[in-house]
Design an enzyme around this catalytic site. Structure first.
Site, short mmCIF file in Angstrom:
data_model
loop_
_atom_site.label_atom_id
_atom_site.label_comp_id
_atom_site.label_asym_id
_atom_site.label_seq_id
_atom_site.Cartn_x
_atom_site.Cartn_y
_atom_site.Cartn_z
N VAL A 124 2.16 -2.78 -4.60
CA VAL A 124 3.57 -2.65 -5.16
C VAL A 124 3.82 -4.35 -5.33
CG1 VAL A 124 6.18 -1.83 -4.56
CG2 VAL A 124 4.24 -0.63 -3.73
N GLN A 182 -6.21 -8.14 15.91
CA GLN A 182 -6.52 -8.31 14.77
C GLN A 182 -6.28 -9.85 14.16
OE1 GLN A 182 -4.27 -5.05 13.09
NE2 GLN A 182 -4.18 -6.08 11.17
N GLN A 189 -9.90 -4.03 3.58
CA GLN A 189 -9.59 -3.22 4.76
C GLN A 189 -9.56 -1.54 4.32
OE1 GLN A 189 -5.88 -3.68 7.54
NE2 GLN A 189 -5.08 -2.08 6.11
N ASP A 248 -4.60 -4.69 0.83
CA ASP A 248 -5.59 -5.00 1.66
C ASP A 248 -6.90 -4.08 1.27
OD1 ASP A 248 -3.97 -6.61 3.70
OD2 ASP A 248 -2.76 -4.87 3.57
N SER A 291 4.67 -8.37 0.67
CA SER A 291 3.93 -8.51 1.84
C SER A 291 5.17 -8.85 2.74
CB SER A 291 2.84 -9.74 1.71
OG SER A 291 2.38 -10.14 2.85
N GLU A 348 -3.53 -0.73 -1.29
CA GLU A 348 -4.69 -1.58 -1.99
C GLU A 348 -4.48 -3.03 -1.89
OE1 GLU A 348 -5.33 0.20 -5.62
OE2 GLU A 348 -6.41 1.98 -4.89
N HIS A 363 5.52 -0.62 1.93
CA HIS A 363 5.42 0.56 2.99
C HIS A 363 6.14 1.54 2.67
CE1 HIS A 363 4.92 -3.31 5.68
NE2 HIS A 363 3.83 -2.62 5.96
O1 PAF Z 1 -2.54 -2.98 7.08
C1 PAF Z 1 -1.78 -3.10 8.21
O2 PAF Z 1 -0.80 -3.13 8.45
C2 PAF Z 1 -2.50 -3.22 9.53
O3 PAF Z 1 -4.01 -3.65 9.60
C3 PAF Z 1 -2.77 -1.87 10.01
C4 PAF Z 1 -3.50 -0.95 9.22
C5 PAF Z 1 -1.53 -1.03 10.53
C6 PAF Z 1 -3.72 -1.80 11.64
O4 PAF Z 1 -2.94 -2.77 12.38
#
Ligand code: PAF
Length: 251
Positions: A174, A59, A151, A148, A183, A146, A35
């Site tokens: 990373v 989700q 996503q 995800d 993660s 990347e 992050h």
């Molecule tokens: O990748 C994530 O952490 C989540 O899927 C996101 C994009 C913040 C949506 O809740």
């Protein structure tokens, strides 16, 4: 760093930021160096930085996965403050879902494959919450990791399909020095699990067919969810100690 709790409050602030570029990093908390790399870019490339911390329940198809998600709001705040973030948006379910999720966004094709095939409804939740967040924050650029990759591709498709006025910035995975993709879920692994986990990436990059890679992963002690080559990428998800790990590599 200002902490904002509601969409209305954020929208008022947003009016005062007209003419400035806004870099946005949406997260579910449990912040780590992955992050941080997105956050640093958002700060460097924009006038104003915004991070959201919202553990989005829609989700998660598995209740246990949601309940055990390793997030700590105070640690996250300290990290964001230290990084120099301007605004933290940290809403709750009632303000994010005034409709109680009666409205949702669905993609009918790629979202049903790979992680979507194994986690029904997962990408509906992701697309819906990211659409909401982008509508609230109205950023110039939004940053996504990347790790995800599926996503990211789906969000990129959503932005194009709905003519949305935002640039999505994909950011490289990373990794720890041993190759393990960083993660929040890695925190759920035991010491032994953490020692074994880097084998996942090692095997993915070692070549072979999908079936050969699956076999090697199983022999190394992983429970394989899927190993799939698609376009120029190899995607995989495995379980180790009941913790779901995902990774992908360019082929
Ligand atoms: O990748 C994530 O952490 C989540 O899927 C996101 C994009 C913040 C949506 O809740």
């Amino acid at each position: 760093m200002k902490i904002i709790k509601t969409p209305d409050e954020f929208k008022e602030i947003r009016k005062t930021l007209k003419g400035k570029s806004i870099g946005f990093v949406p997260t579910m908390g449990g912040l780590h160096n992955g992050h941080l790399s997105l956050i640093k870019r958002a700060i460097a490339e924009n006038d104003v930085s915004v991070v959201s911390v919202y553990l989005n329940p829609t989700q998660f198809n598995d209740k246990k996965d949601l309940e055990t998600y390793p997030a700590n709001f105070d640690d996250d705040c300290a990290l964001l403050e230290k990084a120099g973030v301007d605004y933290l948006f940290a809403p709750t379910y009632p303000v994010m879902y005034p409709d109680d999720y009666k409205y949702m966004l669905t993609e009918k094709d790629f979202s049903k494959e790979l992680c979507g095939a194994k986690r029904p409804g997962h990408f509906d939740g992701v697309l819906t919450v990211v659409m909401k967040l982008l509508n609230i924050v109205s950023p110039t650029r939004a940053y996504f990791g990347e790790k995800d990759y599926q996503q990211y591709k789906l969000l990129d498709g959503m932005v194009k399909a709905f003519f949305m006025d935002v640039t999505l910035v994909p950011c490289p995975i990373v990794r720890e020095e041993n190759g393990l993709a960083i993660s929040s879920r890695n925190r759920k692994l035991s010491k032994e699990g953490l020692a074994k986990a880097p084998k996942f990436h090692e095997i993915l990059t070692g070549g072979g067919s999908e079936a050969e890679i699956t076999k090697k992963l199983e022999e190394a002690g992983f429970k394989v969810d899927y190993v799939t080559k698609k376009e120029n990428r190899l995607y995989a998800a495995v379980f180790l100690e009941d913790v779901r790990l995902i990774d992908n590599v360019e082929k």
